[in-house]
Design an enzyme around this catalytic site. Structure first.
Site, PDB file in Angstrom:
ATOM      1  N   ASN A  13      -7.574  -1.950  -3.690  1.00 41.79           N
ATOM      2  CA  ASN A  13      -6.897  -3.251  -3.699  1.00 41.79           C
ATOM      3  C   ASN A  13      -7.777  -4.202  -2.896  1.00 41.79           C
ATOM      4  O   ASN A  13      -7.790  -4.145  -1.673  1.00 41.79           O
ATOM      5  CB  ASN A  13      -5.501  -3.091  -3.075  1.00 41.79           C
ATOM      6  CG  ASN A  13      -4.796  -4.425  -2.885  1.00 41.79           C
ATOM      7  OD1 ASN A  13      -5.247  -5.461  -3.390  1.00 41.79           O
ATOM      8  ND2 ASN A  13      -3.683  -4.403  -2.159  1.00 41.79           N
ATOM      9  N   LYS A  15      -7.555  -7.314  -2.479  1.00 42.65           N
ATOM     10  CA  LYS A  15      -6.813  -8.423  -1.863  1.00 42.65           C
ATOM     11  C   LYS A  15      -7.552  -9.756  -2.079  1.00 42.65           C
ATOM     12  O   LYS A  15      -8.233  -9.928  -3.091  1.00 42.65           O
ATOM     13  CB  LYS A  15      -6.534  -8.137  -0.385  1.00 42.65           C
ATOM     14  CG  LYS A  15      -5.823  -6.780  -0.213  1.00 42.65           C
ATOM     15  CD  LYS A  15      -5.207  -6.564   1.133  1.00 42.65           C
ATOM     16  CE  LYS A  15      -4.536  -5.204   1.177  1.00 42.65           C
ATOM     17  NZ  LYS A  15      -3.866  -4.926   2.432  1.00 42.65           N
ATOM     18  N   HIS A  98       3.747  -5.749  -3.703  1.00 38.29           N
ATOM     19  CA  HIS A  98       3.036  -5.349  -2.485  1.00 38.29           C
ATOM     20  C   HIS A  98       3.761  -5.944  -1.270  1.00 38.29           C
ATOM     21  O   HIS A  98       4.303  -7.057  -1.351  1.00 38.29           O
ATOM     22  CB  HIS A  98       1.588  -5.851  -2.552  1.00 38.29           C
ATOM     23  CG  HIS A  98       0.741  -5.308  -1.449  1.00 38.29           C
ATOM     24  ND1 HIS A  98       0.785  -5.808  -0.174  1.00 38.29           N
ATOM     25  CD2 HIS A  98      -0.143  -4.285  -1.426  1.00 38.29           C
ATOM     26  CE1 HIS A  98      -0.046  -5.124   0.591  1.00 38.29           C
ATOM     27  NE2 HIS A  98      -0.625  -4.185  -0.136  1.00 38.29           N
ATOM     28  N   GLU A 100       2.762  -7.382   1.290  1.00 40.38           N
ATOM     29  CA  GLU A 100       2.288  -8.709   1.697  1.00 40.38           C
ATOM     30  C   GLU A 100       2.943  -9.785   0.842  1.00 40.38           C
ATOM     31  O   GLU A 100       3.258 -10.875   1.325  1.00 40.38           O
ATOM     32  CB  GLU A 100       0.751  -8.768   1.605  1.00 40.38           C
ATOM     33  CG  GLU A 100       0.110  -8.005   2.759  1.00 40.38           C
ATOM     34  CD  GLU A 100      -1.254  -7.408   2.464  1.00 40.38           C
ATOM     35  OE1 GLU A 100      -1.885  -7.773   1.455  1.00 40.38           O
ATOM     36  OE2 GLU A 100      -1.691  -6.554   3.259  1.00 40.38           O
ATOM     37  N   GLU A 170       3.876   2.556   0.639  1.00 45.71           N
ATOM     38  CA  GLU A 170       3.022   1.916   1.638  1.00 45.71           C
ATOM     39  C   GLU A 170       3.862   1.498   2.835  1.00 45.71           C
ATOM     40  O   GLU A 170       4.442   0.398   2.837  1.00 45.71           O
ATOM     41  CB  GLU A 170       2.342   0.685   1.035  1.00 45.71           C
ATOM     42  CG  GLU A 170       1.416   1.001  -0.122  1.00 45.71           C
ATOM     43  CD  GLU A 170       0.336  -0.053  -0.256  1.00 45.71           C
ATOM     44  OE1 GLU A 170      -0.847   0.310  -0.202  1.00 45.71           O
ATOM     45  OE2 GLU A 170       0.659  -1.242  -0.387  1.00 45.71           O
ATOM     46  N   GLY A 176      -3.364  -2.044   6.979  1.00 49.31           N
ATOM     47  CA  GLY A 176      -4.343  -2.861   7.692  1.00 49.31           C
ATOM     48  C   GLY A 176      -4.298  -2.707   9.208  1.00 49.31           C
ATOM     49  O   GLY A 176      -4.878  -3.504   9.930  1.00 49.31           O
ATOM     50  N   SER A 216      -3.976   2.147   5.498  1.00 54.13           N
ATOM     51  CA  SER A 216      -5.095   2.625   6.314  1.00 54.13           C
ATOM     52  C   SER A 216      -5.683   3.960   5.838  1.00 54.13           C
ATOM     53  O   SER A 216      -6.038   4.816   6.645  1.00 54.13           O
ATOM     54  CB  SER A 216      -4.692   2.714   7.790  1.00 54.13           C
ATOM     55  OG  SER A 216      -4.348   1.431   8.286  1.00 54.13           O
TER      56      SER A 216
HETATM   57  P1  PGA Z   1      -5.180  -0.933   3.913  1.00 57.12           P
HETATM   58  O1  PGA Z   1      -4.292  -1.673   2.792  1.00 57.12           O
HETATM   59  O2  PGA Z   1      -5.810   0.255   3.251  1.00 57.12           O
HETATM   60  O3  PGA Z   1      -6.154  -1.949   4.371  1.00 57.12           O
HETATM   61  O4  PGA Z   1      -4.219  -0.507   4.991  1.00 57.12           O
HETATM   62  C1  PGA Z   1      -3.579  -0.961   1.833  1.00 57.12           C
HETATM   63  C2  PGA Z   1      -2.825  -1.881   0.933  1.00 57.12           C
HETATM   64  O5  PGA Z   1      -2.329  -2.907   1.410  1.00 57.12           O
HETATM   65  O6  PGA Z   1      -2.710  -1.654  -0.287  1.00 57.12           O
END
Ligand code: PGA
Length: 255
Positions: A13, A15, A98, A100, A170, A176, A216
């Site tokens: 992903n 982003k 997601h 976010e 997630e 993150g 992560s």
């Molecule tokens: P990350 O993000 O691996 O940076 O924690 C995962 C995601 O948001 O899909």
């Protein structure tokens, strides 16, 4: 990863990162490593990079996806993008709901449900994200949150409609943050989600649905996460922007 019904899936992903030139470069890197991958590989790229990454991935088995879509086919929805447009641009997958987007852009289980309907109708493989916040986990609300998100997100579809759906667990506190769920925590949540899928649509649906872990994931922890029986792949943010993603694609389990 145990069931032969569920081929492992490793999704990057990207982003809101990378220029077109950088996207081409990273796309080439991923394409070059695809032959050594331990499962199916996909990259969900920014809208602006879809067309150029499509060219880079042409003829490879790396699948291309987007990170969001609207539920309508077309119309006066300034700033939105439809499933048909994504398909036309070369996408085969789309991430829906997601955390976010839920947190920063007001997405709800209802909008997730509508977007899921659009993705299924338009022939995109949907990756539906669920997961609890730290506060919810600490207040012992994890199972209730997951149950509500799964129920609300998937409601109204027959199991046959959902045969392509992929779920991504997630935990928001792991995204993150460098704080990964332990393999035991991931397995526990995946097993719970699978039990919810069974409750909604029965055993064969639940046994055949892939549940990815995200939060992560790194080259260092992917193997132990993928060792868990109900972890069928990974949705990777930060580490998918680096060479580390190649190692993640080539995860190794003790099984
Ligand atoms: P990350 O993000 O691996 O940076 O924690 C995962 C995601 O948001 O899909």
């Amino acid at each position: 990863m145990t069931s032969p019904l569920r081929r492992p899936l490793l999704v990057g992903n990207w982003k809101m990162n990378l220029t077109m030139v950088q996207s081409i470069e990273l796309g080439k890197l991923v394409a070059g490593g695809a032959g050594a991958a331990s499962g199916e590989v996909a990259v969900c790229v920014p809208f602006t990079a879809i067309a150029v990454v499509r060219e880079v991935l042409r003829g490879t088995n790396v699948r291309l996806g987007a990170q969001n879509c609207h539920w309508e086919v077309s119309g006066a929805y300034t700033g939105e993008i439809s499933v048909d447009q994504l398909r036309d641009a070369g996408c085969q997958m789309v991430i829906i709901g997601h955390s976010e987007r839920r947190k920063l852009f007001g997405e709800t289980d209802e909008s997730v449900n509508r977007k899921l309907g659009a993705a299924l109708k338009g022939g995109l493989t949907p990756i539906v994200c669920v997961g609890e916040t730290l506060e919810e986990r600490e207040a012992q609300k994890t199972w209730r949150v997951l149950e509500t998100q799964i129920e609300g997100g998937l409601k109204g579809f027959a199991p046959a409609d959902l045969s392509k759906v992929v779920i991504a667990y997630e935990p928001v506190w792991a995204i993150g943050t460098g704080k990964t769920a332990s393999p035991a925590q991931a397995q526990e949540a995946h097993l719970f989600i699978r039990s919810q899928l069974k409750k909604i649509h029965g055993e064969s649906f639940s046994a055949g649905t892939r549940i990815l872990y995200g939060g992560s994931v790194t080259a260092e922890n992917v193997d132990s996460l993928m060792d868990s029986a109900d972890v069928d792949g990974a949705l990777v943010g930060g580490a998918s922007l680096k060479k580390d993603f190649l190692r993640i694609m080539g995860f190794q389990t003790a099984r």
